[in-house]
Write a protein that holds these residues in place. Structure first.
Motif, PDB file in Angstrom:
ATOM      1  N   MET A   1       0.855  -1.166   0.000  1.00 14.65           N
ATOM      2  CA  MET A   1       0.000   0.000   0.000  1.00 14.65           C
ATOM      3  C   MET A   1       0.903   1.232   0.000  1.00 14.65           C
ATOM      4  O   MET A   1       1.823   1.336   0.783  1.00 14.65           O
ATOM      5  CB  MET A   1      -0.913  -0.016   1.221  1.00 14.65           C
ATOM      6  N   THR A   2       0.607   2.174  -0.898  1.00 12.30           N
ATOM      7  CA  THR A   2       1.366   3.409  -0.993  1.00 12.30           C
ATOM      8  C   THR A   2       0.674   4.480  -0.172  1.00 12.30           C
ATOM      9  O   THR A   2      -0.546   4.590  -0.217  1.00 12.30           O
ATOM     10  CB  THR A   2       1.438   3.861  -2.476  1.00 12.30           C
ATOM     11  N   ALA A  23      -2.201  -8.666  -4.779  1.00  5.08           N
ATOM     12  CA  ALA A  23      -1.689  -9.833  -5.497  1.00  5.08           C
ATOM     13  C   ALA A  23      -2.823 -10.589  -6.178  1.00  5.08           C
ATOM     14  O   ALA A  23      -2.618 -11.241  -7.209  1.00  5.08           O
ATOM     15  CB  ALA A  23      -0.933 -10.754  -4.544  1.00  5.08           C
ATOM     16  N   ARG A  24      -4.020 -10.495  -5.611  1.00  4.87           N
ATOM     17  CA  ARG A  24      -5.175 -11.186  -6.206  1.00  4.87           C
ATOM     18  C   ARG A  24      -5.693 -10.481  -7.446  1.00  4.87           C
ATOM     19  O   ARG A  24      -6.304 -11.096  -8.304  1.00  4.87           O
ATOM     20  CB  ARG A  24      -6.299 -11.317  -5.185  1.00  4.87           C
ATOM     21  N   ARG A  25      -5.482  -9.193  -7.522  1.00  6.36           N
ATOM     22  CA  ARG A  25      -5.955  -8.404  -8.665  1.00  6.36           C
ATOM     23  C   ARG A  25      -4.999  -8.661  -9.823  1.00  6.36           C
ATOM     24  O   ARG A  25      -3.803  -8.408  -9.720  1.00  6.36           O
ATOM     25  CB  ARG A  25      -5.980  -6.933  -8.270  1.00  6.36           C
ATOM     26  N   LYS A  26      -5.520  -9.146 -10.953  1.00  2.84           N
ATOM     27  CA  LYS A  26      -4.650  -9.509 -12.083  1.00  2.84           C
ATOM     28  C   LYS A  26      -4.567  -8.427 -13.165  1.00  2.84           C
ATOM     29  O   LYS A  26      -3.493  -8.153 -13.690  1.00  2.84           O
ATOM     30  CB  LYS A  26      -5.127 -10.824 -12.729  1.00  2.84           C
ATOM     31  N   ARG A  27      -5.714  -7.811 -13.520  1.00  2.00           N
ATOM     32  CA  ARG A  27      -5.699  -6.857 -14.636  1.00  2.00           C
ATOM     33  C   ARG A  27      -6.457  -5.567 -14.351  1.00  2.00           C
ATOM     34  O   ARG A  27      -6.174  -4.556 -14.957  1.00  2.00           O
ATOM     35  CB  ARG A  27      -6.305  -7.485 -15.889  1.00  2.00           C
ATOM     36  N   PRO A  43      -3.240  -3.954  -9.711  1.00  2.00           N
ATOM     37  CA  PRO A  43      -2.593  -5.255  -9.540  1.00  2.00           C
ATOM     38  C   PRO A  43      -1.210  -5.092  -8.904  1.00  2.00           C
ATOM     39  O   PRO A  43      -0.507  -4.104  -9.162  1.00  2.00           O
ATOM     40  CB  PRO A  43      -2.470  -5.787 -10.973  1.00  2.00           C
ATOM     41  N   GLY A  44      -0.824  -6.059  -8.080  1.00  2.00           N
ATOM     42  CA  GLY A  44       0.459  -6.008  -7.390  1.00  2.00           C
ATOM     43  C   GLY A  44       1.661  -6.046  -8.313  1.00  2.00           C
ATOM     44  O   GLY A  44       2.736  -5.562  -7.951  1.00  2.00           O
ATOM     45  N   HIS A  45       1.507  -6.581  -9.512  1.00  2.00           N
ATOM     46  CA  HIS A  45       2.634  -6.735 -10.429  1.00  2.00           C
ATOM     47  C   HIS A  45       2.920  -5.491 -11.275  1.00  2.00           C
ATOM     48  O   HIS A  45       3.881  -5.470 -12.032  1.00  2.00           O
ATOM     49  CB  HIS A  45       2.414  -7.941 -11.348  1.00  2.00           C
TER      50      HIS A  45
END
Length: 191
Positions: A1-2, A23-27, A43-45
């Protein structure tokens, strides 16, 4: 979290921004306003540049939707639209379909315009502003035709056959809606 951003902004009503990575959020990216903070979920990535891009985009969207005051038509703009509608009705609708009220609105994000036959009113999305005049004229005619015939039946479409740019304007608006749905340049909407 920022943590929430606190830097200055040219927009006086800008809220602090908090970015939440998942991490669960993909797109998908979403935003909401809670307790005076604009929360953007990503998304976490996402890379730092993707985060900046999406935060900027979501701040712009949320500011336009919730924070900026709606534009009010001045008397001159309303009078100009009324004259334009009367001229179009005379030229293409045999003088019929002139609205009692016509104006620009900022709360139509999924339609180009709307008409209420019972009140004889026409509302034009502010997203039409800046489009070619022949496109705006088509939208005005389309809505005035609804004041004569509420449904999209054969009688309705016959009313628009006199306007020479009907098919081209419909294609233009379809293209703008297509672009907007894919976050390309353009404005969302449908008639």
């Amino acid at each position: 979290m920022t943590p929430p951003e606190t830097g200055g902004s040219p927009h006086p009503a800008r809220l602090p921004v908090e970015v939440r990575r998942s991490a669960r959020r993909k797109r998908t990216v979403s935003a909401d306003i809670r307790d005076g903070v604009l929360r953007v979920s990503i998304p976490g990535h996402f890379s730092p540049s993707q985060e900046r891009q999406w935060v900027e985009r979501m701040v712009e969207r949320m500011s336009a939707k919730y924070l900026e005051p709606p534009a009010h038509d001045d008397d001159a703009a309303v009078a100009a639209l009324q004259r334009r509608a009367r001229a179009l009705a005379r030229q293409y609708l045999g003088g019929r379909g002139v609205p009692s009220t016509i104006g620009w609105v900022t709360n139509q994000n999924t339609r180009w315009a709307s008409a209420t036959p019972a009140h004889r009113s026409v509302r034009l999305s502010h997203r039409l502003q800046g489009m070619p005049e022949w496109v705006v004229d088509y939208v005005i005619l389309h809505e005035m035709a609804h004041l004569i015939e509420p449904s999209h039946n054969a009688v309705f479409w016959d009313l628009l056959t006199a306007y020479p740019h009907t098919e081209t304007a419909k294609a233009f608006l379809d293209g703008a809606a297509f672009a907007a749905q894919r976050n390309l340049a353009g404005a969302p909407g449908e008639i």
